[in-house]
Motif scaffolding. Structure first.
Motif, PDB file in Angstrom:
ATOM      1  N   ARG A   1     -26.542  58.594  28.343  1.00 53.07           N
ATOM      2  CA  ARG A   1     -27.279  59.042  29.516  1.00 53.07           C
ATOM      3  C   ARG A   1     -28.783  58.860  29.354  1.00 53.07           C
ATOM      4  NH1 ARG A   1     -25.042  64.794  31.172  1.00 53.07           N
ATOM      5  NH2 ARG A   1     -26.781  65.251  29.844  1.00 53.07           N
ATOM      6  N   GLY A   2     -29.333  58.496  28.173  1.00 54.89           N
ATOM      7  CA  GLY A   2     -30.769  58.285  28.017  1.00 54.89           C
ATOM      8  C   GLY A   2     -31.324  59.046  26.819  1.00 54.89           C
ATOM      9  N   PHE A   3     -32.651  58.971  26.683  1.00 51.77           N
ATOM     10  CA  PHE A   3     -33.342  59.628  25.577  1.00 51.77           C
ATOM     11  C   PHE A   3     -33.655  61.072  25.927  1.00 51.77           C
ATOM     12  CE2 PHE A   3     -34.431  55.136  24.998  1.00 51.77           C
ATOM     13  CZ  PHE A   3     -34.078  54.960  23.680  1.00 51.77           C
ATOM     14  N   THR A   4     -33.694  61.897  24.909  1.00 45.75           N
ATOM     15  CA  THR A   4     -34.079  63.282  25.129  1.00 45.75           C
ATOM     16  C   THR A   4     -35.599  63.362  25.217  1.00 45.75           C
ATOM     17  OG1 THR A   4     -34.301  63.800  22.786  1.00 45.75           O
ATOM     18  CG2 THR A   4     -32.111  64.102  23.773  1.00 45.75           C
ATOM     19  N   LEU A   5     -36.100  64.441  25.720  1.00 48.16           N
ATOM     20  CA  LEU A   5     -37.545  64.650  25.826  1.00 48.16           C
ATOM     21  C   LEU A   5     -38.192  64.638  24.444  1.00 48.16           C
ATOM     22  CD1 LEU A   5     -40.027  65.287  27.509  1.00 48.16           C
ATOM     23  CD2 LEU A   5     -39.426  67.706  27.359  1.00 48.16           C
ATOM     24  N   MET A   6     -37.540  65.212  23.453  1.00 46.30           N
ATOM     25  CA  MET A   6     -38.082  65.239  22.102  1.00 46.30           C
ATOM     26  C   MET A   6     -38.195  63.831  21.535  1.00 46.30           C
ATOM     27  SD  MET A   6     -39.418  67.026  19.817  1.00 46.30           S
ATOM     28  CE  MET A   6     -39.023  68.721  20.176  1.00 46.30           C
ATOM     29  N   GLU A   7     -37.203  62.998  21.754  1.00 50.52           N
ATOM     30  CA  GLU A   7     -37.265  61.612  21.278  1.00 50.52           C
ATOM     31  C   GLU A   7     -38.416  60.861  21.947  1.00 50.52           C
ATOM     32  OE1 GLU A   7     -32.577  60.663  20.250  1.00 50.52           O
ATOM     33  OE2 GLU A   7     -33.260  60.553  22.339  1.00 50.52           O
ATOM     34  N   MET A   8     -38.636  61.092  23.195  1.00 49.15           N
ATOM     35  CA  MET A   8     -39.730  60.437  23.922  1.00 49.15           C
ATOM     36  C   MET A   8     -41.085  60.910  23.386  1.00 49.15           C
ATOM     37  SD  MET A   8     -38.537  58.231  25.934  1.00 49.15           S
ATOM     38  CE  MET A   8     -39.949  57.841  26.909  1.00 49.15           C
ATOM     39  N   LEU A   9     -41.235  62.208  23.107  1.00 48.89           N
ATOM     40  CA  LEU A   9     -42.490  62.726  22.580  1.00 48.89           C
ATOM     41  C   LEU A   9     -42.791  62.140  21.194  1.00 48.89           C
ATOM     42  CD1 LEU A   9     -42.363  66.467  23.678  1.00 48.89           C
ATOM     43  CD2 LEU A   9     -43.862  64.669  24.534  1.00 48.89           C
ATOM     44  N   VAL A  10     -41.784  62.009  20.370  1.00 49.86           N
ATOM     45  CA  VAL A  10     -41.982  61.419  19.046  1.00 49.86           C
ATOM     46  C   VAL A  10     -42.394  59.959  19.182  1.00 49.86           C
ATOM     47  CG1 VAL A  10     -40.786  60.716  16.925  1.00 49.86           C
ATOM     48  CG2 VAL A  10     -40.455  63.011  17.844  1.00 49.86           C
ATOM     49  N   ALA A  11     -41.768  59.212  20.063  1.00 48.46           N
ATOM     50  CA  ALA A  11     -42.105  57.799  20.265  1.00 48.46           C
ATOM     51  C   ALA A  11     -43.539  57.644  20.779  1.00 48.46           C
ATOM     52  CB  ALA A  11     -41.113  57.160  21.231  1.00 48.46           C
ATOM     53  N   VAL A  12     -43.940  58.462  21.716  1.00 42.95           N
ATOM     54  CA  VAL A  12     -45.307  58.405  22.250  1.00 42.95           C
ATOM     55  C   VAL A  12     -46.312  58.794  21.174  1.00 42.95           C
ATOM     56  CG1 VAL A  12     -46.875  59.468  23.923  1.00 42.95           C
ATOM     57  CG2 VAL A  12     -44.623  58.705  24.653  1.00 42.95           C
TER      58      VAL A  12
END
Length: 133
Positions: free
Chosen positions: A10-21
């Motif tokens: 279903r996609g990336f979690t918010l935590m995964e996105m914050l780590v990537a950014v």
């Protein structure tokens, strides 16, 4: 990643996105900082190169002059590369009466502090020259 039923993604979690950014921001900060250092170093090298050219030009003028330079200090301004430079020359005696030591310092005229961007030392002989009065 979050997995839905039957193995659907279903996609990336918010935590995964914050780590990537965060990782991306750190990397871009380092790249921009290195670019700024490169620009500062390039400007410094340009100034030192131009100052050395001014010093060499002055030494060549003294060397090709028909008279032997008199002892003492002299200075003048010259423009090179869009910058006004001040050269300071000091001519000294040596143990050999047929040689004179010439020291040249080059500074930017507009600098508030006298900083030598280049210095050059050489020796000139009186062979084939007229003595200055």
């Amino acid at each position: 990643m979050i997995h839905g039923r039957k193995g659907q993604q279903r996609g990336f979690t918010l935590m995964e996105m914050l780590v990537a950014v965060g990782v991306l921001a750190i990397a871009l900060g380092a790249i921009i900082g290195n670019g700024a250092n490169y620009a500062n170093n390039a400007a410094s090298l340009r100034s030192k190169t131009l100052a050395l050219l001014v010093a060499r030009n002055r030494m060549t003028e003294l060397d090709l002059g028909g008279t032997w330079p008199s002892l003492g200090r002299a200075n003048d301004d010259v423009e090179l590369g869009g910058v006004v430079w001040t050269w300071r020359t000091e001519v000294k005696e040596t143990q050999d009466p047929t040689l004179r030591r010439v020291e040249i310092r080059v500074e930017k005229k507009d600098d508030k502090k006298a900083v030598a961007y280049a210095s050059l030392t050489g020796f000139l002989s009186n062979v084939g020259r007229k003595s200055e009065p």
